[in-house]
Scaffold this motif. Structure first.
Motif, PDB file in Angstrom:
ATOM      1  N   ASN A  40     -63.810 -58.586 -55.114  1.00  0.00           N
ATOM      2  CA  ASN A  40     -63.930 -59.194 -53.788  1.00  0.00           C
ATOM      3  C   ASN A  40     -65.306 -58.975 -53.183  1.00  0.00           C
ATOM      4  OD1 ASN A  40     -61.373 -60.329 -53.569  1.00  0.00           O
ATOM      5  ND2 ASN A  40     -60.451 -58.401 -52.905  1.00  0.00           N
ATOM      6  N   VAL A  41     -65.832 -57.756 -53.350  1.00  0.00           N
ATOM      7  CA  VAL A  41     -67.178 -57.466 -52.855  1.00  0.00           C
ATOM      8  C   VAL A  41     -68.203 -58.323 -53.578  1.00  0.00           C
ATOM      9  CG1 VAL A  41     -68.979 -55.709 -52.716  1.00  0.00           C
ATOM     10  CG2 VAL A  41     -66.630 -55.138 -52.087  1.00  0.00           C
ATOM     11  N   TYR A  42     -68.021 -58.496 -54.895  1.00  0.00           N
ATOM     12  CA  TYR A  42     -68.965 -59.288 -55.696  1.00  0.00           C
ATOM     13  C   TYR A  42     -68.941 -60.761 -55.268  1.00  0.00           C
ATOM     14  CZ  TYR A  42     -71.202 -61.473 -59.702  1.00  0.00           C
ATOM     15  OH  TYR A  42     -72.031 -62.210 -60.505  1.00  0.00           O
ATOM     16  N   ARG A  43     -67.738 -61.278 -54.973  1.00  0.00           N
ATOM     17  CA  ARG A  43     -67.632 -62.661 -54.499  1.00  0.00           C
ATOM     18  C   ARG A  43     -68.392 -62.839 -53.181  1.00  0.00           C
ATOM     19  NH1 ARG A  43     -64.428 -65.034 -50.948  1.00  0.00           N
ATOM     20  NH2 ARG A  43     -63.168 -63.141 -50.708  1.00  0.00           N
ATOM     21  N   SER A  44     -68.229 -61.931 -52.244  1.00  0.00           N
ATOM     22  CA  SER A  44     -68.951 -62.003 -50.974  1.00  0.00           C
ATOM     23  C   SER A  44     -70.452 -61.827 -51.182  1.00  0.00           C
ATOM     24  CB  SER A  44     -68.434 -60.920 -50.015  1.00  0.00           C
ATOM     25  OG  SER A  44     -67.074 -61.117 -49.723  1.00  0.00           O
ATOM     26  N   ALA A  52     -74.562 -52.024 -51.889  1.00  0.00           N
ATOM     27  CA  ALA A  52     -74.078 -50.664 -51.617  1.00  0.00           C
ATOM     28  C   ALA A  52     -72.567 -50.561 -51.835  1.00  0.00           C
ATOM     29  CB  ALA A  52     -74.437 -50.268 -50.193  1.00  0.00           C
ATOM     30  N   MET A  53     -71.820 -51.595 -51.395  1.00  0.00           N
ATOM     31  CA  MET A  53     -70.372 -51.569 -51.533  1.00  0.00           C
ATOM     32  C   MET A  53     -69.943 -51.670 -52.994  1.00  0.00           C
ATOM     33  SD  MET A  53     -69.195 -50.957 -48.648  1.00  0.00           S
ATOM     34  CE  MET A  53     -67.480 -51.163 -49.096  1.00  0.00           C
ATOM     35  N   MET A  54     -70.690 -52.449 -53.793  1.00  0.00           N
ATOM     36  CA  MET A  54     -70.333 -52.546 -55.216  1.00  0.00           C
ATOM     37  C   MET A  54     -70.514 -51.217 -55.928  1.00  0.00           C
ATOM     38  SD  MET A  54     -71.339 -56.293 -56.722  1.00  0.00           S
ATOM     39  CE  MET A  54     -72.991 -56.375 -56.045  1.00  0.00           C
ATOM     40  N   VAL A  55     -71.521 -50.453 -55.517  1.00  0.00           N
ATOM     41  CA  VAL A  55     -71.700 -49.121 -56.097  1.00  0.00           C
ATOM     42  C   VAL A  55     -70.468 -48.259 -55.809  1.00  0.00           C
ATOM     43  CG1 VAL A  55     -73.034 -46.998 -55.966  1.00  0.00           C
ATOM     44  CG2 VAL A  55     -74.217 -49.216 -56.020  1.00  0.00           C
ATOM     45  N   GLN A  56     -69.992 -48.354 -54.566  1.00  0.00           N
ATOM     46  CA  GLN A  56     -68.826 -47.566 -54.175  1.00  0.00           C
ATOM     47  C   GLN A  56     -67.557 -48.021 -54.896  1.00  0.00           C
ATOM     48  OE1 GLN A  56     -68.862 -44.835 -52.252  1.00  0.00           O
ATOM     49  NE2 GLN A  56     -71.089 -45.038 -52.068  1.00  0.00           N
ATOM     50  N   THR A  57     -67.303 -49.324 -54.928  1.00  0.00           N
ATOM     51  CA  THR A  57     -66.063 -49.819 -55.532  1.00  0.00           C
ATOM     52  C   THR A  57     -66.054 -49.643 -57.039  1.00  0.00           C
ATOM     53  OG1 THR A  57     -67.035 -52.057 -55.578  1.00  0.00           O
ATOM     54  CG2 THR A  57     -65.637 -51.492 -53.694  1.00  0.00           C
ATOM     55  N   ASN A  58     -67.225 -49.643 -57.665  1.00  0.00           N
ATOM     56  CA  ASN A  58     -67.275 -49.450 -59.114  1.00  0.00           C
ATOM     57  C   ASN A  58     -66.927 -48.008 -59.513  1.00  0.00           C
ATOM     58  OD1 ASN A  58     -67.887 -52.082 -59.758  1.00  0.00           O
ATOM     59  ND2 ASN A  58     -70.115 -51.757 -59.673  1.00  0.00           N
ATOM     60  N   LEU A  98     -56.699 -49.699 -62.951  1.00  0.00           N
ATOM     61  CA  LEU A  98     -57.736 -49.350 -63.925  1.00  0.00           C
ATOM     62  C   LEU A  98     -58.331 -50.586 -64.578  1.00  0.00           C
ATOM     63  CD1 LEU A  98     -59.194 -47.056 -65.359  1.00  0.00           C
ATOM     64  CD2 LEU A  98     -57.393 -47.074 -67.099  1.00  0.00           C
ATOM     65  N   THR A  99     -57.487 -51.594 -64.907  1.00  0.00           N
ATOM     66  CA  THR A  99     -57.962 -52.778 -65.642  1.00  0.00           C
ATOM     67  C   THR A  99     -58.714 -53.753 -64.740  1.00  0.00           C
ATOM     68  OG1 THR A  99     -56.069 -52.558 -67.116  1.00  0.00           O
ATOM     69  CG2 THR A  99     -57.256 -54.653 -67.166  1.00  0.00           C
ATOM     70  N   HIS A 100     -58.120 -54.047 -63.576  1.00  0.00           N
ATOM     71  CA  HIS A 100     -58.761 -54.988 -62.654  1.00  0.00           C
ATOM     72  C   HIS A 100     -59.201 -54.258 -61.398  1.00  0.00           C
ATOM     73  CE1 HIS A 100     -56.221 -57.657 -65.171  1.00  0.00           C
ATOM     74  NE2 HIS A 100     -57.257 -58.504 -65.029  1.00  0.00           N
ATOM     75  N   ASN A 101     -60.527 -54.218 -61.191  1.00  0.00           N
ATOM     76  CA  ASN A 101     -61.074 -53.590 -59.979  1.00  0.00           C
ATOM     77  C   ASN A 101     -61.182 -54.675 -58.908  1.00  0.00           C
ATOM     78  OD1 ASN A 101     -62.396 -52.159 -58.043  1.00  0.00           O
ATOM     79  ND2 ASN A 101     -63.933 -51.305 -59.414  1.00  0.00           N
ATOM     80  N   LEU A 102     -60.050 -54.950 -58.247  1.00  0.00           N
ATOM     81  CA  LEU A 102     -59.997 -56.065 -57.300  1.00  0.00           C
ATOM     82  C   LEU A 102     -60.935 -55.867 -56.123  1.00  0.00           C
ATOM     83  CD1 LEU A 102     -56.164 -56.790 -57.284  1.00  0.00           C
ATOM     84  CD2 LEU A 102     -57.972 -57.938 -58.561  1.00  0.00           C
ATOM     85  N   MET A 103     -61.081 -54.653 -55.658  1.00  0.00           N
ATOM     86  CA  MET A 103     -61.984 -54.403 -54.535  1.00  0.00           C
ATOM     87  C   MET A 103     -63.421 -54.757 -54.909  1.00  0.00           C
ATOM     88  SD  MET A 103     -60.509 -50.894 -52.882  1.00  0.00           S
ATOM     89  CE  MET A 103     -61.701 -50.964 -51.575  1.00  0.00           C
TER      90      MET A 103
END
Length: 283
Positions: free
Chosen positions: A11-15, A263-269, A3-8
């Motif tokens: 990682n998507v944001y870094r890429s 698109a992936m950030m929308v999903q991971t968020n 809940l605190t750290h959305n690691l996925m």
């Protein structure tokens, strides 16, 4: 799930950021046409390119020097041609004075010779290029002009300066000048007058020959410099010019990656919201 750290998402944001930076670089290279915009793009290539550009600018300035030098010698050639014509006319008149001539005829010949001598002085003193008088140098300490002929240290040419005024068109001994020819004719020394004229002609023709050879050398140097400039420009292009086709392919690739990242950030968020929904069911 966390809940605190959305690691996925991180990682998507870094890429996504990496793709965004690459997209910006590709657009910069396409818009500028340069493959090396900053030293960090290619430190070695940047150094090579700057050195080549330094050489190229030096060669281009040397080419301008050669053009100026050729123009200077062409101006001198025009003056030398006029002086040669005047001396030839003086010689014709001298030969004519050795014929069956009366006193009045000889006086007319002497008067024309005096005018020819004055014209020699006028041409010698009036022939100049950018303030430089190659045919009437009155400074004995200045015997040549040193001109840069290339882009490197030591590349230079010496253009000799001369004094072809009537006072300096002397015989082989240097005791008499062309100005004394009227007196020689008046005293009947036609042979001496002819020797005097021939000595003056030899001196002028010697200068013309040297200037002609120097002009040929300058034109040859100019052609060589032009060829070298083209070779350096080609090498500079190979090192620093962007391959537009390649950069366009890279831009298309990074555009797709940026859109995919969005698109992936929308999903991971959405993952933290899914965690909350699980927690709601625990009650």
């Amino acid at each position: 799930m966390r809940l605190t750290h959305n690691l996925m998402s991180l990682n998507v944001y870094r890429s996504y950021n990496k793709s965004l930076n690459e997209q910006s670089k590709s657009m910069g290279k396409i818009s500028s046409g340069d493959k090396i915009a900053r030293s960090m793009d290619d430190p070695v290539g940047m150094g090579q390119r700057e050195y080549m550009r330094m050489q190229l600018r030096g060669l281009q300035m040397a080419q301008k020097n050669m053009q100026d030098g050729i123009s200077m010698l062409q101006a001198a050639e025009g003056g030398l041609d006029s002086i040669t014509s005047a001396l030839n006319r003086i010689r014709e008149l001298t030969v004519s004075a050795g014929g069956a001539k009366e006193g009045d005829d000889k006086a007319s010949i002497q008067a024309e010779i005096d005018q020819m001598i004055k014209s020699i002085d006028t041409v010698a003193k009036g022939t100049e290029f950018n303030g430089v008088k190659l045919l009437a140098n009155e400074d004995p300490s200045l015997n040549h002009i040193r001109m840069a002929s290339g882009s490197n240290v030591g590349d230079s040419l010496n253009i000799p300066m001369n004094n072809l005024t009537s006072d300096n068109l002397t015989d082989k001994t240097g005791a008499k000048s062309i100005k004394d020819i009227s007196g020689m004719i008046a005293s009947g020394k036609i042979g001496e007058a002819l020797d005097m004229t021939d000595a003056a002609l030899d001196k002028v023709l010697s200068v013309r020959s040297k200037y002609g050879a120097l002009q040929n050398r300058m034109e040859s140097l100019y052609n060589i410099q032009e060829e070298n400039s083209l070779l350096i420009e080609r090498a500079d292009s190979n090192i620093g010019d962007a391959d537009i086709a390649e950069e366009m392919m890279g831009l298309a690739k990074h555009n797709l990656l940026v859109e995919a990242g969005n698109a992936m950030m929308v999903q991971t968020n959405r993952l933290p919201q899914d965690v909350l929904r699980v927690l709601e069911r625990v009650r």
